[in-house]
Design a protein around this motif. Structure first.
Motif, PDB file in Angstrom:
ATOM      1  N   ASN A  10     -12.532 -44.843  42.682  1.00 47.81           N
ATOM      2  CA  ASN A  10     -13.154 -46.159  42.818  1.00 47.81           C
ATOM      3  C   ASN A  10     -12.328 -47.201  42.071  1.00 47.81           C
ATOM      4  O   ASN A  10     -12.578 -47.509  40.908  1.00 47.81           O
ATOM      5  CB  ASN A  10     -14.590 -46.112  42.288  1.00 47.81           C
ATOM      6  N   ASP A  66     -21.497 -48.835  50.314  1.00 46.94           N
ATOM      7  CA  ASP A  66     -20.857 -48.901  51.627  1.00 46.94           C
ATOM      8  C   ASP A  66     -21.758 -49.709  52.550  1.00 46.94           C
ATOM      9  O   ASP A  66     -22.627 -49.167  53.217  1.00 46.94           O
ATOM     10  CB  ASP A  66     -20.643 -47.488  52.168  1.00 46.94           C
ATOM     11  N   GLU A  98     -13.143 -54.552  53.885  1.00 44.98           N
ATOM     12  CA  GLU A  98     -12.817 -53.228  53.366  1.00 44.98           C
ATOM     13  C   GLU A  98     -14.114 -52.475  53.122  1.00 44.98           C
ATOM     14  O   GLU A  98     -15.086 -53.054  52.654  1.00 44.98           O
ATOM     15  CB  GLU A  98     -12.067 -53.319  52.037  1.00 44.98           C
ATOM     16  N   THR A  99     -14.100 -51.193  53.407  1.00 45.24           N
ATOM     17  CA  THR A  99     -15.253 -50.357  53.081  1.00 45.24           C
ATOM     18  C   THR A  99     -14.750 -49.013  52.586  1.00 45.24           C
ATOM     19  O   THR A  99     -13.899 -48.386  53.209  1.00 45.24           O
ATOM     20  CB  THR A  99     -16.227 -50.214  54.271  1.00 45.24           C
ATOM     21  N   TRP A 100     -15.272 -48.629  51.444  1.00 44.26           N
ATOM     22  CA  TRP A 100     -14.919 -47.380  50.789  1.00 44.26           C
ATOM     23  C   TRP A 100     -16.222 -46.701  50.392  1.00 44.26           C
ATOM     24  O   TRP A 100     -17.279 -47.322  50.420  1.00 44.26           O
ATOM     25  CB  TRP A 100     -14.043 -47.662  49.562  1.00 44.26           C
ATOM     26  N   CYS A 108     -17.260 -52.189  48.715  1.00 45.93           N
ATOM     27  CA  CYS A 108     -16.828 -52.830  49.959  1.00 45.93           C
ATOM     28  C   CYS A 108     -16.546 -54.310  49.704  1.00 45.93           C
ATOM     29  O   CYS A 108     -16.958 -54.878  48.695  1.00 45.93           O
ATOM     30  CB  CYS A 108     -17.872 -52.669  51.052  1.00 45.93           C
TER      31      CYS A 108
END
Length: 131
Positions: free
Chosen positions: A2, A77, A116-118, A122
């Motif tokens: 992260n 997310d 962006e999405t992780w 995000c």
């Protein structure tokens, strides 16, 4: 890993996280006359809001997304429109008092694009809503 979690404390000294209520779309209800009313589930969050870069503005302009736009970073997310799960139309609602910056106080913003999405964070494009 992260990365947002690693740098958010340092970045937060310059651009602090602010409380926001994220209203996640849960679909809609249909009245007898056929009118649809969106429904939401409210979730308290903490977001970091900043201006868009020139390439981000150009990208959104190419998608015909205009208006007052900002970029929001938050943990989790989150998504904008996600048709397979019939999701979309999530709203950010900022409180009307400090520690929310005056420019955001009492405003509602719609998620219009996911940059962006992780799994842990995000970055979203949000658009100011009227009324």
């Amino acid at each position: 890993m992260n990365l947002h979690g690693l740098v958010s404390g340092v970045v937060g000294t310059v651009n602090p996280f602010v409380p926001v209520t994220l209203n996640r779309s849960t679909g809609y209800t249909t009245a007898d006359d056929g009118k649809r009313t969106p429904t939401y589930t409210a979730s308290p969050q903490s977001a970091q809001v900043q201006g868009l870069s020139a390439p981000e503005i150009q990208h959104l302009d190419g998608l015909n997304i205009t208006g007052v736009l900002r970029k929001a970073y938050l943990n989790g997310d989150w998504r904008g429109v996600y048709r397979p799960d019939n999701q979309g139309g999530d709203l950010f609602v900022f409180a009307g008092a400090a520690p929310v910056p005056p420019s955001l106080q009492g405003t509602t913003w719609k998620v219009v694009q996911v940059f962006e999405t992780w799994p842990d964070w995000c970055a979203l494009a949000i658009q100011l809503q009227m009324g």
